[in-house]
Write a protein that holds these residues in place. Structure first.
Motif, PDB file in Angstrom:
ATOM      1  N   ASP A 165      -3.829  -3.121   2.198  1.00  0.00           N
ATOM      2  CA  ASP A 165      -4.171  -1.703   2.301  1.00  0.00           C
ATOM      3  C   ASP A 165      -5.182  -1.521   3.427  1.00  0.00           C
ATOM      4  O   ASP A 165      -6.189  -2.253   3.507  1.00  0.00           O
ATOM      5  CB  ASP A 165      -4.747  -1.208   0.976  1.00  0.00           C
ATOM      6  CG  ASP A 165      -3.725  -1.288  -0.153  1.00  0.00           C
ATOM      7  OD1 ASP A 165      -2.613  -0.769   0.029  1.00  0.00           O
ATOM      8  OD2 ASP A 165      -4.039  -1.872  -1.205  1.00  0.00           O
TER       9      ASP A 165
ATOM     10  N   ASN B 172      -0.442   9.470  -5.448  1.00  0.00           N
ATOM     11  CA  ASN B 172      -1.141   8.245  -5.801  1.00  0.00           C
ATOM     12  C   ASN B 172      -2.002   8.474  -7.040  1.00  0.00           C
ATOM     13  O   ASN B 172      -2.905   9.317  -7.020  1.00  0.00           O
ATOM     14  CB  ASN B 172      -2.035   7.783  -4.645  1.00  0.00           C
ATOM     15  CG  ASN B 172      -2.852   6.551  -4.994  1.00  0.00           C
ATOM     16  OD1 ASN B 172      -2.289   5.468  -5.168  1.00  0.00           O
ATOM     17  ND2 ASN B 172      -4.166   6.692  -5.110  1.00  0.00           N
TER      18      ASN B 172
ATOM     19  N   SER C  77       2.910   5.936  -6.248  1.00  0.00           N
ATOM     20  CA  SER C  77       1.976   4.838  -6.477  1.00  0.00           C
ATOM     21  C   SER C  77       1.252   5.098  -7.794  1.00  0.00           C
ATOM     22  O   SER C  77       0.469   6.040  -7.907  1.00  0.00           O
ATOM     23  CB  SER C  77       0.973   4.743  -5.322  1.00  0.00           C
ATOM     24  OG  SER C  77       0.053   3.698  -5.546  1.00  0.00           O
TER      25      SER C  77
ATOM     26  N   ASN D  47      -0.826   0.027  -8.747  1.00  0.00           N
ATOM     27  CA  ASN D  47      -2.190  -0.352  -8.402  1.00  0.00           C
ATOM     28  C   ASN D  47      -2.709  -1.191  -9.560  1.00  0.00           C
ATOM     29  O   ASN D  47      -3.131  -0.677 -10.588  1.00  0.00           O
ATOM     30  CB  ASN D  47      -3.056   0.880  -8.175  1.00  0.00           C
ATOM     31  CG  ASN D  47      -2.572   1.713  -6.995  1.00  0.00           C
ATOM     32  OD1 ASN D  47      -1.878   1.216  -6.110  1.00  0.00           O
ATOM     33  ND2 ASN D  47      -2.940   2.974  -6.968  1.00  0.00           N
TER      34      ASN D  47
ATOM     35  N   GLU E  69      -1.551  -1.820  -4.755  1.00  0.00           N
ATOM     36  CA  GLU E  69      -2.918  -2.336  -4.641  1.00  0.00           C
ATOM     37  C   GLU E  69      -3.035  -3.501  -5.609  1.00  0.00           C
ATOM     38  O   GLU E  69      -2.542  -3.428  -6.729  1.00  0.00           O
ATOM     39  CB  GLU E  69      -3.978  -1.291  -5.024  1.00  0.00           C
ATOM     40  CG  GLU E  69      -4.070  -0.081  -4.115  1.00  0.00           C
ATOM     41  CD  GLU E  69      -5.082   0.951  -4.635  1.00  0.00           C
ATOM     42  OE1 GLU E  69      -5.796   0.645  -5.632  1.00  0.00           O
ATOM     43  OE2 GLU E  69      -5.164   2.047  -4.060  1.00  0.00           O
TER      44      GLU E  69
ATOM     45  N   TYR F 165      -5.845  -5.004  -1.767  1.00  0.00           N
ATOM     46  CA  TYR F 165      -6.874  -4.007  -1.533  1.00  0.00           C
ATOM     47  C   TYR F 165      -8.181  -4.738  -1.236  1.00  0.00           C
ATOM     48  O   TYR F 165      -8.674  -5.465  -2.098  1.00  0.00           O
ATOM     49  CB  TYR F 165      -7.026  -3.123  -2.780  1.00  0.00           C
ATOM     50  CG  TYR F 165      -7.865  -1.886  -2.573  1.00  0.00           C
ATOM     51  CD1 TYR F 165      -7.293  -0.732  -2.039  1.00  0.00           C
ATOM     52  CD2 TYR F 165      -9.210  -1.876  -2.904  1.00  0.00           C
ATOM     53  CE1 TYR F 165      -8.052   0.401  -1.850  1.00  0.00           C
ATOM     54  CE2 TYR F 165      -9.974  -0.747  -2.708  1.00  0.00           C
ATOM     55  CZ  TYR F 165      -9.392   0.394  -2.189  1.00  0.00           C
ATOM     56  OH  TYR F 165     -10.153   1.521  -1.985  1.00  0.00           O
TER      57      TYR F 165
END
Length: 480
Positions: free
Chosen positions: A47, A161, A201, A235, A269, A302
């Protein structure tokens, strides 16, 4: 004849100087695949949002992809790391991204782009989805499409997201996210020369994850519809510390959930930084890209630069030099051990599960939306989709001539890395881990400056067209 020859040669040289380092990507079943070779693309990514939210300054035309010199620096480090994909969160649709997008293309790195930002009116408000889903908001998202649709390394767009992170936020928002996906896909179909995937996401919140997955992968009325996600990113920060395992991190549960997925799933992530204060070891990389998790399509760590949350792989110093963290070295070491043959040999035709028909029976929690009546586009949006937004900022590939990184880069050992440069790839290749050990290559006696992390607040394979132009030029020479 000489005039014609000069014209042809000038045109040929102009086109040949632009690097075409990647093929566009398509979706087949639960896999991303190279549109030319049909090989699976496993996302090996990071990311990328230098400066955090504070790095997004639309009032001055600045975002992470507007400074070509900075992108050259970071592309060189990401290429050595072994990355083939970056995710960029906050983008100004009116800014010029040609240099940065072309540099990442030249080094074989794809881009997944969020169409939203943290500023008011530039994302779906989870507390007021009906009020924030409006023509002004959608005009901005269409502007992101216009800015990046022409780059072959634009892999996909995230329509939203982590809009949902608990049961209450999952009650009203899901239909609006599907509506945004539909609107983006319709705009892409009307104004781009190829299909570009659009997805969501999601937060890896286990109480709502399975319902989120089922809600966004299903087809309404049993038909293929544009509101459906093309892919889902997670994530996920469940693998924490050196003692974590495939089972304790719950990766086994994810495999069970997504084994027969009808769409690609990947970590948008990952990289838990607990306990704080020690370098991340990234043992989860071996699991994520190992034989047990081939149902997933890789992931994005991330994050690239150190920000307030302490997830960085590098420190960006105040003078624009960069100091690698031990996290960078550890991740590079794991990437270098990946079985690339395994990752590229997956057969996309073996994972073409059929998407289920949308129904309330797919949803297990009574608090999660069971509403599959998707909102119609706001007034004026159908016209925007048909005729396009006014004065679109269309990005385009440009010549990448500079390769050497002009600022100093320091390894995690504090010693300068000499001769850092991007390597422009030929043969339409995407980047892969190449056995680099960047910090270990630092041999200068110069010491790194004190780290001051930013805080939140060409060559290349000739295309068929350029090859044809060369043939014409040679033919003209022979006729003279």
């Amino acid at each position: 004849m000489l005039s014609l020859l000069r014209t042809v040669v000038v045109l040929f040289v102009s086109l040949a100087s632009i690097a075409y380092a990647v093929h566009t990507v398509e979706i087949q079943g639960q896999d991303f695949v190279d549109s030319k070779t049909s090989k699976r693309l496993m996302i090996i990514g990071v990311d990328y949002q230098p400066g955090g939210q504070a790095g997004y300054k639309p009032q001055s035309g600045q975002d992470p992809l507007t400074n070509g010199t900075v992108c050259l620096r970071d592309a060189a480090l990401l290429q050595r790391l072994g990355v083939n994909t970056i995710r960029v969160y906050n983008i100004d649709p009116s800014a010029n991204h040609d240099d940065c997008a072309s540099i990442f293309n030249a080094v074989g790195i794809y881009m997944i782009l969020d169409v939203n930002s943290p500023l008011a009116g530039e994302s779906l408000d989870r507390s007021d989805p009906s009020g924030s889903y409006n023509a002004d908001y959608l005009t901005r998202t269409f502007g992101i499409v216009e800015a990046f649709k022409n780059f072959p390394n634009t892999l996909a767009f995230f329509a939203a997201n982590e809009v949902m992170n608990d049961i209450p936020s999952s009650k009203e928002n899901p239909p609006y996210i599907r509506a945004i996906q539909r609107d983006l896909k319709n705009y892409i179909a009307a104004h781009a020369t190829r299909t570009i995937p659009v997805g969501y996401s999601a937060a890896d919140v286990r109480p709502i994850l399975n319902d989120t997955y089922n809600y966004f992968q299903c087809n309404i009325d049993g038909k293929t519809d544009l509101t459906r996600s093309d892919f889902i990113g997670l994530n996920s920060y469940s693998w924490c510390g050196a003692a974590a395992t495939f089972q304790t991190a719950g990766y086994n549960d994810l495999v069970s959930m997504f084994q027969n997925s009808s769409l690609p799933i990947f970590f948008s992530e990952y990289g838990c930084n607990k306990p704080l204060g020690i370098p991340r070891v990234f043992n989860e990389v071996a699991a994520l890209y190992g034989p047990q998790m081939t149902a997933l399509s890789g992931g994005l760590v991330y994050e690239y630069s150190e920000e307030e949350a302490d997830y960085g792989l590098v420190n960006i110093n105040e003078n624009a030099t960069v100091t690698l963290k031990k996290d960078y070295d550890n991740l590079q070491d794991h990437y270098n051990k990946l079985n690339l043959t395994l990752l590229q040999s997956a057969d996309p035709t073996a994972t073409n599960a059929k998407a289920p028909e949308c129904s309330s029976g797919l949803i297990s929690d009574s608090g999660f939306s069971q509403n599959f009546t998707i909102p119609s586009p706001p007034d004026g949006v159908d016209d925007l989709i048909k005729n396009g937004i006014k004065n679109p900022n269309n990005g385009k590939l440009v010549d990448v001539t500079e390769t050497a990184v002009p600022m100093a880069i320091y390894g995690s050992n504090g010693v300068e890395v000499k001769g850092l440069a991007i390597k422009i790839l030929g043969n339409d290749d995407s980047n892969l881990p190449g056995g680099e050990t960047t910090s270990a290559n630092a041999t200068s006696t110069g010491a790194a400056p004190s780290a001051s992390a930013t805080k939140k607040g060409a060559a290349g394979k000739l295309s068929a067209d350029t090859g044809g132009l060369l043939a014409v030029a040679l033919t003209c020479l022979l006729m003279l």
